[in-house]
Write a protein that holds these residues in place. Structure first.
Motif, PDB file in Angstrom:
ATOM      1  N   ARG A 199       0.835  -1.208   0.000  1.00 22.08           N
ATOM      2  CA  ARG A 199       0.000   0.000   0.000  1.00 22.08           C
ATOM      3  C   ARG A 199       0.866   1.253   0.000  1.00 22.08           C
ATOM      4  O   ARG A 199       0.567   2.225  -0.681  1.00 22.08           O
ATOM      5  N   LEU A 240       2.168   1.632  -3.471  1.00 23.65           N
ATOM      6  CA  LEU A 240       1.122   2.119  -4.376  1.00 23.65           C
ATOM      7  C   LEU A 240       0.881   3.610  -4.177  1.00 23.65           C
ATOM      8  O   LEU A 240       0.772   4.367  -5.150  1.00 23.65           O
ATOM      9  N   SER A 274       1.605   6.393  -6.992  1.00 25.46           N
ATOM     10  CA  SER A 274       0.521   7.272  -7.436  1.00 25.46           C
ATOM     11  C   SER A 274       0.927   8.735  -7.335  1.00 25.46           C
ATOM     12  O   SER A 274       0.562   9.548  -8.185  1.00 25.46           O
TER      13      SER A 274
END
Length: 102
Positions: A40, A43, A47
């Motif tokens: 996470r 990610l 992003s």
């Protein structure tokens, strides 16, 4: 793209890789949770690499919190206001003091 975002991505991917390669055939729940957390983080960092000015559009707090009172990008904003919660909160407090509220 900031250097800090890139370093965070590299760190999170390295951590996820270390955890994944150390897992045996039946991973414990805490190992799986650690792997998910690392992925996470990776990610989120990946992003943020592609975002330009951030969701707030604020030069002072580009990655700050978005004001929930202006939930949609199509909502009309008062003149001079943006989507930055920190700046809008400061504006609200200043206008309340001018009106004599505390």
């Amino acid at each position: 793209m900031s250097y800090a975002d890139l370093r965070e991505l590299q760190s999170a991917l390295s951590t996820a890789s270390d955890i994944a390669f150390s897992i045996e055939s039946a991973p414990a729940a805490h190992e799986a949770d650690q792997l998910v957390d690392a992925l996470r983080r990776a990610l989120a960092a990946a992003s943020s690499l592609g975002t330009g000015g951030g969701a707030t559009g604020c030069p002072e707090h580009p990655r700050g919190a978005v004001d929930p009172l202006f939930g949609d990008k199509n909502d009309p904003l008062p003149p001079g206001w943006g989507r930055c919660l920190l700046c809008n909160d400061r504006r609200r407090r200043a206008s309340a003091q001018r009106r004599g509220w505390r």
